[in-house]
Design a protein around this motif. Structure first.
Motif, PDB file in Angstrom:
ATOM      1  N   LEU A  35       0.655  -1.452   0.684  1.00 56.37           N
ATOM      2  CA  LEU A  35      -0.047  -0.464   0.346  1.00 56.37           C
ATOM      3  C   LEU A  35       1.273   1.287   0.074  1.00 56.37           C
ATOM      4  N   THR A  36       2.234   1.555   0.578  1.00 53.30           N
ATOM      5  CA  THR A  36       2.825   2.602   0.757  1.00 53.30           C
ATOM      6  C   THR A  36       3.079   3.091  -0.158  1.00 53.30           C
ATOM      7  N   PRO A  37       3.650   3.174  -1.747  1.00 46.98           N
ATOM      8  CA  PRO A  37       4.116   3.447  -2.295  1.00 46.98           C
ATOM      9  C   PRO A  37       2.243   4.381  -3.409  1.00 46.98           C
ATOM     10  N   PHE A  38       1.465   3.038  -3.244  1.00 46.01           N
ATOM     11  CA  PHE A  38       0.196   3.819  -3.710  1.00 46.01           C
ATOM     12  C   PHE A  38      -0.024   4.789  -3.164  1.00 46.01           C
ATOM     13  N   ALA A  69      -1.367  10.858  -2.240  1.00 46.55           N
ATOM     14  CA  ALA A  69      -1.067  11.916  -1.418  1.00 46.55           C
ATOM     15  C   ALA A  69      -1.035  12.810  -2.186  1.00 46.55           C
ATOM     16  N   ILE A  70       0.354  13.083  -2.809  1.00 48.44           N
ATOM     17  CA  ILE A  70       0.682  14.166  -3.926  1.00 48.44           C
ATOM     18  C   ILE A  70      -0.410  14.128  -4.797  1.00 48.44           C
ATOM     19  N   ALA A  71      -1.429  13.325  -5.646  1.00 52.36           N
ATOM     20  CA  ALA A  71      -2.241  13.889  -6.593  1.00 52.36           C
ATOM     21  C   ALA A  71      -3.189  14.535  -5.796  1.00 52.36           C
ATOM     22  N   ALA A 131      10.556  17.186  -3.819  1.00 54.88           N
ATOM     23  CA  ALA A 131      10.887  16.943  -2.703  1.00 54.88           C
ATOM     24  C   ALA A 131      10.453  15.433  -2.219  1.00 54.88           C
ATOM     25  N   ALA A 132       8.987  15.034  -2.269  1.00 57.76           N
ATOM     26  CA  ALA A 132       7.642  13.967  -1.495  1.00 57.76           C
ATOM     27  C   ALA A 132       8.201  13.398  -2.685  1.00 57.76           C
ATOM     28  N   THR A 133       8.212  13.467  -3.959  1.00 58.64           N
ATOM     29  CA  THR A 133       8.603  12.812  -5.412  1.00 58.64           C
ATOM     30  C   THR A 133       9.434  11.149  -4.604  1.00 58.64           C
ATOM     31  N   LEU A 181      10.392  12.171 -13.975  1.00 59.23           N
ATOM     32  CA  LEU A 181       9.567  12.159 -13.041  1.00 59.23           C
ATOM     33  C   LEU A 181       9.482  13.693 -12.547  1.00 59.23           C
ATOM     34  N   SER A 182      10.605  14.732 -12.901  1.00 55.57           N
ATOM     35  CA  SER A 182      11.234  15.947 -12.046  1.00 55.57           C
ATOM     36  C   SER A 182      10.135  17.001 -13.379  1.00 55.57           C
ATOM     37  N   LEU A 183       9.523  16.554 -14.152  1.00 55.71           N
ATOM     38  CA  LEU A 183       9.065  17.336 -14.755  1.00 55.71           C
ATOM     39  C   LEU A 183       7.954  17.087 -14.126  1.00 55.71           C
TER      40      LEU A 183
END
Lengths: 336, 321
Positions: free
Chosen positions: A220-223, A228-230, A293-295, B148-150
């Motif tokens: 579940l973590t990556p999803f 959350a970013i979305a 940073a989050a990514t 990914l940064s894009l």
């Protein structure tokens, strides 16, 4: 791995990178450039010139504690936290129910619970706007029917109820994908583990705590992080339901004005005549670094960059970052 | 979880080969009886499922209901959960493609934009993803991080830049704003990251030996790509294309900014057009509902049909060792 000529590699990569650089990178660089200027207007002409002001926009953004930056970001983070917690809770509950073999008509329930995912999200937002509408919306009509005429309420005109409303809409949109993802993860857990636990006399709660939860976490973590970013970047749904409102006055910040909506309203929306484009560009660039940073942390957490044969293809700075992060927080293995 | 205690003895007995068929049958009957017995926990689960079903179906039901009732009956405060005089007048009105509600134009435009953008995005990202998966070169990892940064820079924030670049590329007209082709170009560039990452993960799961064998048999790298790798990747290509298509179909913010409505509103995409219906104080809910039903039905049918493949599709990426 295939050994080919350099020209072949370039031939395969060039189209993608040319389009990505031209259409995506150039506008980003242009925005970075604008963030160092004091340009005010959206449409540029000879009449309204602008100057290079160095880091002035960033200074105004960061060191002015009254600036909207912090409030908008905190509000958005609150929204993300509430939404993700509810997605996980509701998704888990639905998945556990659908994974219970004693329930009848499982395929039926499964299709019913997946319906919200199938509705085009652009329509969803507008439907819900009608549901919350006062006085014709069905929610108010049902409330009036049950509790009398004073029960009708303009949900989208009050800050707290508008916030709850956009959470509910997002919940409706997102609990189905969570259910399906969690259900898939649940069904990949070997049944023998539960049988062994049952033999050892474990209660249902114990086997959930000790078997289900630890085995669900890595799946579940990556999803969850990506979602959350979305959600942080969410625009469509909230904008179409509340347009960021309710607003106390024309110049104040709306109660559901999350980062993307704030940007949109300031630059392109009603107050766009006074678009502080340079200032808002600095806002975008700061936001970009937060999301970047989050990514990057997601990448590290989920190990997506690893190539199948392992190997030492990692970029040097990336390795250094990883080792530094690893010393700060020693990676724990999930105990299965 | 608690059903283990029930099935456990049955399984243990069934495993023994000396047990007669009648005994197994009797055990199975007992298990079935035990299943049918009322359990408060199961009842709670059913209640939960019913509540969730109402939650997920009510909005859908309400739109269908609204599309069948005449426009006027929606503006009364007496609640109708069923249309009083069910009629198709909303549908016939919407399908006549009236000004400001150019539904047929919107659908055609959306198909043009999303179709073109999906095709472009898929073509660009497939070759790129193949190179990133199969070839080794300096900066390979860096390219993935770069893509990914894009993605981390939300498209909406760079909207002024998009405008300038589209004017520069001559996709702009003073009256109608950015052309649909220009919008498709922006969309396809926006999906490249997703496509490249997704497809690279899938190419990684295809054994490279297959292409090496093709090489030994005298195929050129391009032939190996088109004749071996692409056919093997077709399920992933289909899934990626579908996800791209859905994402772009629902895109509103960029389209709303880049497209300028003409007098009849015939040059908009569906997402922007359907929203213009709501921007007035008095929204024609009946027309909106009818248009929603017309557009959603085929999309939902495809989606609900495809959902049976989701479970296998979700695990595809995790097979890599």
């Amino acid at each position: 791995m295939l050994r080919v000529k350099r020209s072949t590699i370039a031939f395969y990569l060039a189209p993608m990178f040319i389009v990505a650089c031209l259409v995506t990178l150039t506008p980003i660089l242009y925005t970075v450039y604008l963030s160092f200027t004091n340009r005010d207007t959206l449409y540029h002409s000879a009449l309204n010139g602008y100057d290079w002001v160095w880091l002035d926009n960033y200074r105004k953004l960061i060191f002015n504690l009254n600036s909207d930056l912090y409030i908008v970001i905190l509000l958005t983070l609150l929204y993300v936290a509430v939404c993700i917690a509810l997605f996980l809770a509701l998704g888990l509950a639905c998945a556990l129910a659908l994974n219970n073999q004693k329930i009848r008509w499982l395929p039926f329930w499964r299709v019913v619970l997946i319906v919200p995912w199938a509705v085009p999200s652009i329509i969803t937002a507008l439907i819900w706007r009608f549901i919350f509408q006062n006085p014709f919306g069905p929610l108010n009509q049902i409330a009036v029917l049950l509790f009398g005429p004073h029960a009708s309420y303009s949900y989208l005109d009050h800050p707290v109820s508008a916030f709850i409303a956009v959470v509910v809409v997002n919940l409706w949109l997102s609990f189905s994908p969570y259910t399906i993802i969690i259900l898939g993860a649940l069904q990949s857990i070997p049944q023998e583990l539960y049988e062994a636990a049952a033999v050892d006399g474990a209660t249902a709660w114990q086997s959930f705590r000790r078997i289900t939860a630890p085995l669900l976490r890595p799946a579940l973590t990556p999803f969850t992080i990506l979602s959350a970013i979305a959600t942080f970047q969410m625009f469509n749904t909230v904008f179409l339901v509340t347009t960021g409102g309710p607003y106390a006055s024309a110049t104040s910040r709306g109660a559901t004005e999350f980062v993307m909506i704030y940007f949109y309203n300031k630059v392109l929306g009603n107050t766009a005549g006074n678009a502080k484009l340079g200032f808002m560009s600095a806002f975008s660039v700061l936001l970009f670094f937060i999301l970047l940073a989050a990514t990057m942390l997601t990448l590290r957490a989920t190990n997506l960059l690893a190539s199948p044969e392992g190997g030492n293809h990692e970029v040097r700075w990336w390795k250094r970052l990883r080792s530094r992060l690893a010393t700060v927080q020693p990676a724990k293995e999930v105990q299965a | 979880m608690s059903d283990q205690s029930v099935t456990q003895p049955a399984r243990a007995l069934g495993g023994m080969e000396t047990i007669s068929v009648t005994t197994t049958r009797r055990v199975a009957a007992r298990v079935a009886r035990k299943r049918r017995r009322f359990s408060p926990f199961l009842a709670l689960v059913y209640v939960f499922l019913v509540v969730m079903s109402v939650f997920s179906l009510f909005p859908v039901y309400f739109v269908i209901q609204a599309s069948l009732s005449g426009t006027q009956s929606l503006y009364t405060t007496d609640l109708h959960l069923f249309p009083v005089h069910p009629a198709f007048s909303n549908f016939t009105h919407v399908l006549q493609n009236p000004d400001q509600l150019r539904l047929l134009n919107w659908i055609a435009n959306t198909f043009y934009v999303t179709g073109l953008a999906t095709f472009l995005g898929l073509a660009l990202s497939t070759t790129g993803a193949y190179a990133l998966s199969r070839f080794r070169f300096r900066g390979r990892q860096m390219s993935l991080v770069f893509l990914l940064s894009l993605q981390a820079f939300p498209g909406l924030l760079a909207v002024v830049g998009f405008y300038s670049i589209l004017i520069y590329l001559h996709f702009y007209n003073v009256v109608t704003g950015v052309s649909l082709t220009g919008l498709a170009l922006v969309y396809s560039a926006g999906t490249v990251t997703f496509g490249a990452w997704n497809l690279r993960g899938y190419f990684d799961t295809i054994p490279v030996e297959l292409e090496q064998a093709a090489w030994v048999d005298g195929a050129t790298p391009t032939q190996a790509f088109f004749r071996v790798a692409l056919p093997l990747a077709s399920p992933a290509l289909a899934a990626t294309a579908m996800l791209m298509f859905i994402g772009m179909w629902n895109e509103f913010a960029l389209a709303n900014y880049l497209l300028n409505s003409n007098l009849t509103g015939s040059n908009l995409t569906f997402a922007v057009g359907i929203q213009t219906l709501q921007s007035d104080y008095r929204t024609p809910w009946g027309y909106f509902a009818a248009a929603s039903v017309i557009v959603s039905t085929p999309l939902m049918a495809v989606f609900l049909y495809a959902q049976r493949f989701f479970k296998s599709g979700l695990t595809i990426g995790s097979v890599k060792g």
